[in-house]
Design an enzyme around this catalytic site. Sequence first.
Site, PDB file in Angstrom:
ATOM      1  N   LYS A   1       0.878  -1.179   0.000  1.00  0.00           N
ATOM      2  CA  LYS A   1       0.000   0.000   0.000  1.00  0.00           C
ATOM      3  C   LYS A   1       0.908   1.219   0.000  1.00  0.00           C
ATOM      4  CE  LYS A   1      -4.554   0.310   0.150  1.00  0.00           C
ATOM      5  NZ  LYS A   1      -5.462  -0.636  -0.504  1.00  0.00           N
TER       6      LYS A   1
ATOM      7  N   GLY B   1     -24.179   2.785   1.392  1.00  0.00           N
ATOM      8  CA  GLY B   1     -23.312   3.283   0.326  1.00  0.00           C
ATOM      9  C   GLY B   1     -24.046   3.253  -1.001  1.00  0.00           C
TER      10      GLY B   1
ATOM     11  N   GLY C   1     -21.907   4.204  -3.917  1.00  0.00           N
ATOM     12  CA  GLY C   1     -20.800   4.541  -4.801  1.00  0.00           C
ATOM     13  C   GLY C   1     -20.506   3.381  -5.729  1.00  0.00           C
ATOM     14  N   ASN C   2     -19.252   3.255  -6.103  1.00  0.00           N
ATOM     15  CA  ASN C   2     -18.876   2.226  -7.083  1.00  0.00           C
ATOM     16  C   ASN C   2     -19.265   0.821  -6.621  1.00  0.00           C
ATOM     17  OD1 ASN C   2     -16.361   0.184  -7.706  1.00  0.00           O
ATOM     18  ND2 ASN C   2     -17.052   1.293  -9.511  1.00  0.00           N
TER      19      ASN C   2
HETATM   20  P1  NAD Z   1     -17.252   5.520  -3.269  1.00  0.00           P
HETATM   21  O1  NAD Z   1     -16.538   6.725  -2.834  1.00  0.00           O
HETATM   22  O2  NAD Z   1     -17.534   5.309  -4.722  1.00  0.00           O
HETATM   23  O3  NAD Z   1     -18.676   5.436  -2.510  1.00  0.00           O
HETATM   24  C1  NAD Z   1     -18.803   5.577  -1.130  1.00  0.00           C
HETATM   25  C2  NAD Z   1     -20.273   5.666  -0.796  1.00  0.00           C
HETATM   26  O4  NAD Z   1     -20.413   5.662   0.616  1.00  0.00           O
HETATM   27  C3  NAD Z   1     -20.983   6.904  -1.306  1.00  0.00           C
HETATM   28  O5  NAD Z   1     -22.255   6.567  -1.798  1.00  0.00           O
HETATM   29  C4  NAD Z   1     -21.133   7.766  -0.048  1.00  0.00           C
HETATM   30  O6  NAD Z   1     -22.280   8.617  -0.111  1.00  0.00           O
HETATM   31  C5  NAD Z   1     -21.334   6.678   0.987  1.00  0.00           C
HETATM   32  N1  NAD Z   1     -21.071   7.110   2.355  1.00  0.00           N
HETATM   33  C6  NAD Z   1     -19.996   7.793   2.827  1.00  0.00           C
HETATM   34  N2  NAD Z   1     -20.131   8.010   4.138  1.00  0.00           N
HETATM   35  C7  NAD Z   1     -21.305   7.453   4.510  1.00  0.00           C
HETATM   36  C8  NAD Z   1     -22.007   7.340   5.723  1.00  0.00           C
HETATM   37  N3  NAD Z   1     -21.521   7.830   6.870  1.00  0.00           N
HETATM   38  N4  NAD Z   1     -23.212   6.706   5.730  1.00  0.00           N
HETATM   39  C9  NAD Z   1     -23.718   6.193   4.594  1.00  0.00           C
HETATM   40  N5  NAD Z   1     -23.098   6.269   3.403  1.00  0.00           N
HETATM   41  C10 NAD Z   1     -21.907   6.883   3.365  1.00  0.00           C
HETATM   42  O7  NAD Z   1     -16.432   4.288  -2.675  1.00  0.00           O
HETATM   43  P2  NAD Z   1     -16.359   2.798  -3.205  1.00  0.00           P
HETATM   44  O8  NAD Z   1     -15.282   2.685  -4.212  1.00  0.00           O
HETATM   45  O9  NAD Z   1     -17.729   2.319  -3.528  1.00  0.00           O
HETATM   46  O10 NAD Z   1     -15.805   2.041  -1.903  1.00  0.00           O
HETATM   47  C11 NAD Z   1     -16.668   1.723  -0.813  1.00  0.00           C
HETATM   48  C12 NAD Z   1     -15.921   0.831   0.164  1.00  0.00           C
HETATM   49  O11 NAD Z   1     -15.468  -0.343  -0.515  1.00  0.00           O
HETATM   50  C13 NAD Z   1     -14.666   1.424   0.802  1.00  0.00           C
HETATM   51  O12 NAD Z   1     -14.515   0.866   2.086  1.00  0.00           O
HETATM   52  C14 NAD Z   1     -13.544   0.915  -0.096  1.00  0.00           C
HETATM   53  O13 NAD Z   1     -12.298   0.896   0.582  1.00  0.00           O
HETATM   54  C15 NAD Z   1     -14.056  -0.485  -0.367  1.00  0.00           C
HETATM   55  N6  NAD Z   1     -13.497  -1.124  -1.570  1.00  0.00           N
HETATM   56  C16 NAD Z   1     -13.645  -0.553  -2.782  1.00  0.00           C
HETATM   57  C17 NAD Z   1     -13.144  -1.205  -3.906  1.00  0.00           C
HETATM   58  C18 NAD Z   1     -13.335  -0.631  -5.277  1.00  0.00           C
HETATM   59  O14 NAD Z   1     -12.965  -1.324  -6.245  1.00  0.00           O
HETATM   60  N7  NAD Z   1     -13.944   0.512  -5.448  1.00  0.00           N
HETATM   61  C19 NAD Z   1     -12.454  -2.427  -3.766  1.00  0.00           C
HETATM   62  C20 NAD Z   1     -12.335  -2.986  -2.493  1.00  0.00           C
HETATM   63  C21 NAD Z   1     -12.870  -2.335  -1.401  1.00  0.00           C
END
Ligand code: NAD
Length: 428
Positions: free
Chosen positions: A107, A219, A221-222
Amino acid sequence: MESSSYNPYQVAQSQFDKVAALLELDEGVRELLRQPMREYHFTIPVRMDDGAIKVFKGFRVQHNDARGPAKGGIRFHPMETVDTVRALSMWMTWKCSVVDIPLGGAKGGVICDPHHLSLREQELICRGWIRQVAKNVGPLSDVPAPDVMTNGQHMLWMLDEFETIHGGRFPGFITGKPVGMGGSLGRTEATGFGVIYVLREALKVKGIDIAKTTASVQGFGNVAQYAVQKCTELGGKVVAISCWDQSDKAAYTFRKKSGIGLDELRGITDKFGGIDKSRARDLGYEVLPGDAWLEQDVDILIPAALENQINGTNVQKIAKSVTVITEGANGPTTPEADEVIKQRGIFLLPDFLTNAGGVTCSYFEQVQCNTNYYWEKDEVLAKLDTKMTSAFAAVNDLAQRRKLYMRDAAYVIAINRVAEAVRLRGWA
Ligand code: NAD
């Protein structure tokens, strides 16, 4: 807030110690695996747009590369700490191992806030980061990727700097690149779809028809959006979504008992994954407090937002109807809440298994780059499904045989594989 009271490195080490004891690992192997093999700490001087020099602090931590080149993202964050980076590098080792891809864990990070940096300043940080570690990373040794507040553009600046230093084209050096510039089709969907491939297998084992289940998701997001997409494609009904409102600086839950409409919600979501409240009301959604997602009478909870969201203060609010928790986010459950979930007998699908679809697809990206042959999206997703399905089967099989909690079984498999690689190499 409970989340800030945890030192993530101490948590990662205590999780490791627990499993090392279960596996009766030799003292030497234990000592090697409970800390990173290498750490690079460096400064990155940048001439800012106003002409002043600002010096940023950067890190790269390589936890272990016994099973293959170290792999892990680079985070840009104003509150970054080396202990967070150490913990995340260790979790990457276990994540790559549990899905059995030939990569280790790393990391990296820079203490900075991209919100307050111009694109030119961000580019200079990316190029400076590479200049400091160009000799210590590479397609055969350590392969970075985007993470918190970094994206495909940052990766391309880094790749360009690396190729300039080393003279040549090495697209397999870094992943998360845009499609057309060496990125893989299917990467956008990979983590969210992977979460549901694992859930689908878990429900089969439990004899539950996914088409008869309801789910609540934190959530949007992605990860969450593609998890909801795959879940509904398989017939599941998602009834609540919680996300963060950037303007209010508060979280809300959006509920539609007849099932949320993914496309209609996507249509009113900003680029940070926040949903417009008044437009949601117009579309027939109830707008509830942010943590209401946890209290819904559903079969499945999918925390896919942030770490430490299910904790000692709210774990008791989980409804009796919940039989499965599928961790999409990294570290959404604190150790205290985890104990309660374990005692309740909820089938927990642990984060580093369930959300490993992203790194698995990054591995596919690396393979495609290294062979200079790019696959169709269906092929990528089919290979992803196979990997996630067999990873779940191995963990579940061990959990059944040894009567282990799924998180412990996943750790046992992951750590055992790395320990075996270390022994076979004669390192310990
Ligand atoms: P993102 O930034 O695309 O989305 C995050 C989402 O969480 C958003 O919809 C935001 O509104 C919501 N959010 C933030 N704070 C919040 C709260 N207090 N209550 C409710 N909702 C809240 O992030 P992502 O890429 O979807 O990643 C989400 C999680 O998955 C993270 O923990 C990340 O480390 C993990 N992750 C992501 C990936 C990836 O490929 N994107 C891979 C492995 C793990």
